[in-house]
Design a protein around this motif. Structure first.
Motif, PDB file in Angstrom:
ATOM      1  N   ALA A   1     -11.893   9.497 -12.795  1.00 39.55           N
ATOM      2  CA  ALA A   1     -11.046   8.293 -12.780  1.00 39.55           C
ATOM      3  C   ALA A   1     -10.158   8.282 -14.016  1.00 39.55           C
ATOM      4  CB  ALA A   1     -11.902   7.045 -12.723  1.00 39.55           C
ATOM      5  N   TYR A   2      -8.893   7.924 -13.821  1.00 34.54           N
ATOM      6  CA  TYR A   2      -7.933   7.964 -14.915  1.00 34.54           C
ATOM      7  C   TYR A   2      -7.307   6.607 -15.201  1.00 34.54           C
ATOM      8  CZ  TYR A   2      -3.536   8.920 -17.307  1.00 34.54           C
ATOM      9  OH  TYR A   2      -2.490   8.894 -18.187  1.00 34.54           O
ATOM     10  N   ALA A   3      -6.898   5.897 -14.151  1.00 35.27           N
ATOM     11  CA  ALA A   3      -6.103   4.693 -14.376  1.00 35.27           C
ATOM     12  C   ALA A   3      -6.200   3.736 -13.201  1.00 35.27           C
ATOM     13  CB  ALA A   3      -4.637   5.066 -14.592  1.00 35.27           C
ATOM     14  N   VAL A   4      -5.770   2.520 -13.473  1.00 34.37           N
ATOM     15  CA  VAL A   4      -5.570   1.495 -12.454  1.00 34.37           C
ATOM     16  C   VAL A   4      -4.068   1.295 -12.354  1.00 34.37           C
ATOM     17  CG1 VAL A   4      -5.914  -0.940 -11.869  1.00 34.37           C
ATOM     18  CG2 VAL A   4      -7.766   0.356 -12.953  1.00 34.37           C
ATOM     19  N   VAL A   5      -3.536   1.378 -11.139  1.00 35.09           N
ATOM     20  CA  VAL A   5      -2.112   1.163 -10.910  1.00 35.09           C
ATOM     21  C   VAL A   5      -1.950  -0.169 -10.208  1.00 35.09           C
ATOM     22  CG1 VAL A   5      -0.025   2.026  -9.786  1.00 35.09           C
ATOM     23  CG2 VAL A   5      -1.700   3.643 -10.707  1.00 35.09           C
TER      24      VAL A   5
ATOM     25  N   GLY B   1      -6.981   6.898  -5.345  1.00 38.81           N
ATOM     26  CA  GLY B   1      -8.382   7.037  -4.983  1.00 38.81           C
ATOM     27  C   GLY B   1      -8.935   5.888  -4.172  1.00 38.81           C
ATOM     28  N   GLY B   2      -8.287   4.744  -4.210  1.00 33.26           N
ATOM     29  CA  GLY B   2      -8.774   3.604  -3.448  1.00 33.26           C
ATOM     30  C   GLY B   2      -7.965   2.362  -3.738  1.00 33.26           C
ATOM     31  N   LEU B   3      -8.086   1.399  -2.862  1.00 36.25           N
ATOM     32  CA  LEU B   3      -7.438   0.108  -3.038  1.00 36.25           C
ATOM     33  C   LEU B   3      -8.511  -0.972  -3.132  1.00 36.25           C
ATOM     34  CD1 LEU B   3      -4.613   0.380  -0.367  1.00 36.25           C
ATOM     35  CD2 LEU B   3      -4.355   0.542  -2.837  1.00 36.25           C
ATOM     36  N   PHE B   4      -8.353  -1.872  -4.065  1.00 39.43           N
ATOM     37  CA  PHE B   4      -9.285  -2.979  -4.239  1.00 39.43           C
ATOM     38  C   PHE B   4      -8.471  -4.258  -4.115  1.00 39.43           C
ATOM     39  CE2 PHE B   4     -10.996   0.716  -6.209  1.00 39.43           C
ATOM     40  CZ  PHE B   4     -12.327   0.700  -5.828  1.00 39.43           C
TER      41      PHE B   4
ATOM     42  N   GLY C   1     -16.170  -3.486  -7.679  1.00 37.95           N
ATOM     43  CA  GLY C   1     -15.989  -2.187  -7.032  1.00 37.95           C
ATOM     44  C   GLY C   1     -15.006  -1.311  -7.790  1.00 37.95           C
ATOM     45  N   LEU C   2     -13.940  -1.922  -8.300  1.00 41.59           N
ATOM     46  CA  LEU C   2     -12.966  -1.187  -9.105  1.00 41.59           C
ATOM     47  C   LEU C   2     -13.625  -0.625 -10.363  1.00 41.59           C
ATOM     48  CD1 LEU C   2     -10.084  -0.332  -9.957  1.00 41.59           C
ATOM     49  CD2 LEU C   2      -9.853  -2.610 -10.958  1.00 41.59           C
ATOM     50  N   LEU C   3     -14.394  -1.451 -11.062  1.00 42.65           N
ATOM     51  CA  LEU C   3     -15.070  -0.976 -12.272  1.00 42.65           C
ATOM     52  C   LEU C   3     -16.042   0.155 -11.952  1.00 42.65           C
ATOM     53  CD1 LEU C   3     -15.740  -4.334 -14.161  1.00 42.65           C
ATOM     54  CD2 LEU C   3     -13.916  -2.661 -14.579  1.00 42.65           C
ATOM     55  N   ASP C   4     -16.732   0.047 -10.819  1.00 43.43           N
ATOM     56  CA  ASP C   4     -17.635   1.129 -10.397  1.00 43.43           C
ATOM     57  C   ASP C   4     -16.859   2.425 -10.153  1.00 43.43           C
ATOM     58  OD1 ASP C   4     -19.817  -0.577 -10.555  1.00 43.43           O
ATOM     59  OD2 ASP C   4     -19.935  -0.907  -8.379  1.00 43.43           O
ATOM     60  N   ALA C   5     -15.710   2.319  -9.498  1.00 49.27           N
ATOM     61  CA  ALA C   5     -14.890   3.510  -9.231  1.00 49.27           C
ATOM     62  C   ALA C   5     -14.377   4.119 -10.528  1.00 49.27           C
ATOM     63  CB  ALA C   5     -13.725   3.146  -8.310  1.00 49.27           C
TER      64      ALA C   5
ATOM     65  N   THR D   1       0.839  -1.203   0.000  1.00 53.26           N
ATOM     66  CA  THR D   1       0.000   0.000   0.000  1.00 53.26           C
ATOM     67  C   THR D   1       0.873   1.252   0.000  1.00 53.26           C
ATOM     68  OG1 THR D   1      -1.766  -1.151   1.170  1.00 53.26           O
ATOM     69  CG2 THR D   1      -1.784   1.259   1.279  1.00 53.26           C
ATOM     70  N   ASP D   2       1.906   1.254   0.824  1.00 52.30           N
ATOM     71  CA  ASP D   2       2.827   2.397   0.866  1.00 52.30           C
ATOM     72  C   ASP D   2       3.531   2.583  -0.475  1.00 52.30           C
ATOM     73  OD1 ASP D   2       2.120   2.803   3.503  1.00 52.30           O
ATOM     74  OD2 ASP D   2       3.907   1.829   4.314  1.00 52.30           O
ATOM     75  N   ALA D   3       3.938   1.480  -1.101  1.00 51.71           N
ATOM     76  CA  ALA D   3       4.618   1.563  -2.397  1.00 51.71           C
ATOM     77  C   ALA D   3       3.684   2.122  -3.470  1.00 51.71           C
ATOM     78  CB  ALA D   3       5.138   0.191  -2.806  1.00 51.71           C
ATOM     79  N   LEU D   4       2.424   1.692  -3.466  1.00 51.90           N
ATOM     80  CA  LEU D   4       1.452   2.216  -4.437  1.00 51.90           C
ATOM     81  C   LEU D   4       1.227   3.717  -4.221  1.00 51.90           C
ATOM     82  CD1 LEU D   4      -1.105  -0.712  -4.436  1.00 51.90           C
ATOM     83  CD2 LEU D   4       0.180   0.095  -6.427  1.00 51.90           C
TER      84      LEU D   4
END
Length: 111
Positions: free
Chosen positions: A48-52, A19-22, A38-42, A4-7
């Motif tokens: 919303a821009y990207a998934v990391v 914005g959030g962690l899934f 939940g990720l797709l909803d976010a 989480t810290d690295a992200l």
């Protein structure tokens, strides 16, 4: 906690807001889990821009990952960014004196 810290650090370094962690608890065989839904909803939110991801393997086993990549980039239009890339990313990356995570667009990567 370390992941989480690295992200969060990766997002700060690349001027992104985390914005959030899934988090998936199991590596099951289903593409549509509660966390992924939940990720797709976010991603449907206007800013919303990207998934990391730490690595592409965090999307699940290959058949599931392929479908999830399609849903993330195709259905939502979001980018899929990896903190660490595979061999394709290392071949494309410019030489650097820094030894840290780099950005890879998955849609450009060999799968």
């Amino acid at each position: 906690m370390a992941l989480t810290d690295a992200l969060a650090e990766y997002c700060r370094d690349h001027e992104l807001v985390l914005g959030g962690l899934f988090i998936e608890r199991d590596r099951g065989t289903c593409t549509r889990t509660a966390a992924f839904t939940g990720l797709l909803d976010a991603l449907a939110l206007p800013d919303a821009y990207a998934v990391v991801l730490p690595a592409a393997s965090h999307l699940g086993p290959r058949p599931i990952a392929t479908e999830r990549k399609r849903q993330i980039t195709g259905s939502t239009g979001a980018r899929l960014l990896l903190m660490r890339g595979g061999m394709a990313a290392r071949r494309r990356a410019k030489p650097s004196r820094e030894h840290g995570p780099h950005l890879e667009l998955v849609q450009d990567a060999e799968t």
